[in-house]
Design an enzyme around this catalytic site. Sequence first.
Site, mmCIF file in Angstrom:
data_model
loop_
_atom_site.group_PDB
_atom_site.id
_atom_site.type_symbol
_atom_site.label_atom_id
_atom_site.label_comp_id
_atom_site.label_asym_id
_atom_site.label_seq_id
_atom_site.Cartn_x
_atom_site.Cartn_y
_atom_site.Cartn_z
ATOM 1 N N CYS A 70 -9.283 10.110 -17.188
ATOM 2 C CA CYS A 70 -7.900 10.989 -17.493
ATOM 3 C C CYS A 70 -7.674 12.136 -16.528
ATOM 4 C CB CYS A 70 -7.811 11.265 -18.807
ATOM 5 S SG CYS A 70 -8.925 12.606 -19.611
ATOM 6 N N HIS A 108 -9.074 14.886 -23.704
ATOM 7 C CA HIS A 108 -7.928 14.024 -23.033
ATOM 8 C C HIS A 108 -6.804 15.099 -22.086
ATOM 9 C CE1 HIS A 108 -5.988 10.858 -21.859
ATOM 10 N NE2 HIS A 108 -4.724 10.952 -22.486
#
Length: 284
Positions: A70, A108
Amino acid sequence: MNPTEVDAYLRRLGVQHPAWPTVEVLRELHLRHLQTVPFENLSVHLGEEIVLEEERLVDKVVGARRGGFCYELNGAFGALLAALGFDVTLLAGRVYGDEGRLGIPYDHLVLRVRTVDGGEWLADVGFGAHSHYPLAFGARGEQEDPGGVFQIVEAGSDAAGVRGGDGVVKQGGGEAADLEVRTGGRSQYRLELRPRVLGDFVAGAWWHSTSPASHFTQSLVCSRVTEEGGRITLSGRVLKATSADGTREERELETDEEVLEAYRERFGIELGAVPVVRGPDRSG
């Protein structure tokens, strides 16, 4: 990013240089990124350093024709979007595990994107299996997508499947801090609305690359959306193909040559040797 780098990135995605940063352009770029730049954690097991700097991320995705996880994928994609005139904000999220527990802070990285024709969008090309197109950031109803039915709701609400106010924080401007991104009746991750910069995620990237508790140190994965709307994934030596209608095929690759060919032909990644799970770095 300079114009030459932008053009090279767009060639990597197989799209023309857009005239304006509109929502339709964002949708096309988002889908093409998922189709051409794989979600993969090979660097963790190849001993490659993960550096969260724009130039290094773009060089990996464009110059080396690799993918990433990510921080790398959304970091590079955010740089491209900003260079094309989109208003891009980096946001931090925490992913829900199998038991419903939130992951580490800066677990994330996702993008909040504004387009010239109005609207705000949640762009995420770095979660693995997720929406194929950006999600309307301000919408609170269900959003249908080729990747499933998604919903963005306020954290702590019953609609998010999270009860109680323990995760609801207030920030400047009176905007509720946390949102939940859900699909299939489950919360995928919780988002903060405070703007972040790439450097904020360095500790998270280090943790995911080294910790025994990180799933990235325990397995190999390389995955992308197919042009037909399905997904192809290489997990170690197991090659899985899922069609848009849910039909799934799976087979184990027996030789190193087959594995290297799969990386090359299915994901566009040239490797000199088959990566193997190194396991977490327990020296710390």
